[in-house]
Design a protein around this motif. Structure first.
Motif, PDB file in Angstrom:
ATOM      1  N   THR A   3       8.773   3.453  -7.935  1.00 25.59           N
ATOM      2  CA  THR A   3       8.084   3.662  -6.806  1.00 25.59           C
ATOM      3  C   THR A   3       8.742   3.112  -5.523  1.00 25.59           C
ATOM      4  O   THR A   3       9.400   2.068  -5.357  1.00 25.59           O
ATOM      5  N   LYS A   7       7.087   3.516   2.866  1.00 27.00           N
ATOM      6  CA  LYS A   7       5.997   4.746   2.933  1.00 27.00           C
ATOM      7  C   LYS A   7       6.117   5.521   4.345  1.00 27.00           C
ATOM      8  O   LYS A   7       6.598   4.447   5.000  1.00 27.00           O
ATOM      9  N   LYS A   8       5.732   6.447   4.343  1.00 25.73           N
ATOM     10  CA  LYS A   8       5.756   7.038   5.729  1.00 25.73           C
ATOM     11  C   LYS A   8       4.628   6.331   6.401  1.00 25.73           C
ATOM     12  O   LYS A   8       3.432   6.162   6.122  1.00 25.73           O
ATOM     13  N   ASP A  10       4.886   3.402   7.922  1.00 22.59           N
ATOM     14  CA  ASP A  10       5.603   1.941   7.957  1.00 22.59           C
ATOM     15  C   ASP A  10       6.312   1.598   8.918  1.00 22.59           C
ATOM     16  O   ASP A  10       7.074   2.364   9.331  1.00 22.59           O
ATOM     17  N   THR A  31      12.792  10.615  -1.400  1.00 23.41           N
ATOM     18  CA  THR A  31      12.954   9.714  -2.708  1.00 23.41           C
ATOM     19  C   THR A  31      14.086  10.312  -3.234  1.00 23.41           C
ATOM     20  O   THR A  31      14.607   9.702  -4.253  1.00 23.41           O
ATOM     21  N   ARG A  93       1.167  -2.902  -2.878  1.00 24.27           N
ATOM     22  CA  ARG A  93       2.448  -3.566  -2.542  1.00 24.27           C
ATOM     23  C   ARG A  93       1.898  -4.849  -1.817  1.00 24.27           C
ATOM     24  O   ARG A  93       0.931  -5.020  -1.062  1.00 24.27           O
TER      25      ARG A  93
END
Length: 103
Positions: A3, A7-8, A10, A31, A93
């Motif tokens: 993973t 992330k988008k 952040d 990714t 997270r």
């Protein structure tokens, strides 16, 4: 496949390269190539021909991809590493510096 820790959306800080110590928001995460696009970071020039979408054409400035290993997550203004832990039956997270859950 592991993973992604970034992330988008952040906020991240660049830790290596020509834009070192700059901060910005993640626009997109790739990714497949392990790269991110960060707002205002690694600006490149692109020469575009006139088209229906861009009537004028000319030189366009846009963000270039940055390797994900060259950015760090920003949690409350400080750069921190990101880890994963189980919160009940959900994987979340968390910021390793403070131990707080991010999302």
């Amino acid at each position: 496949m592991a993973t992604m820790k970034i992330k988008k959306g952040d906020m991240v800080k660049v830790i290596a390269g020509k834009d070192k110590d700059k901060e910005g928001k993640v626009i997109a995460v790739n990714t497949k190539n392990n790269t991110v696009l960060v707002e205002g970071i690694n600006m490149v020039t692109k020469h575009a021909k006139p088209s229906m979408a861009n009537q004028q054409g000319g030189i366009i400035h846009q963000e270039g991809p940055v390797d994900i290993s060259n950015v760090m997550y920003l949690h409350k203004g400080t750069a921190t590493r990101v880890g994963f832990k189980m919160d009940g039956d959900k994987k979340v997270r968390f910021a390793k510096k403070t131990g707080e859950v991010i999302d």
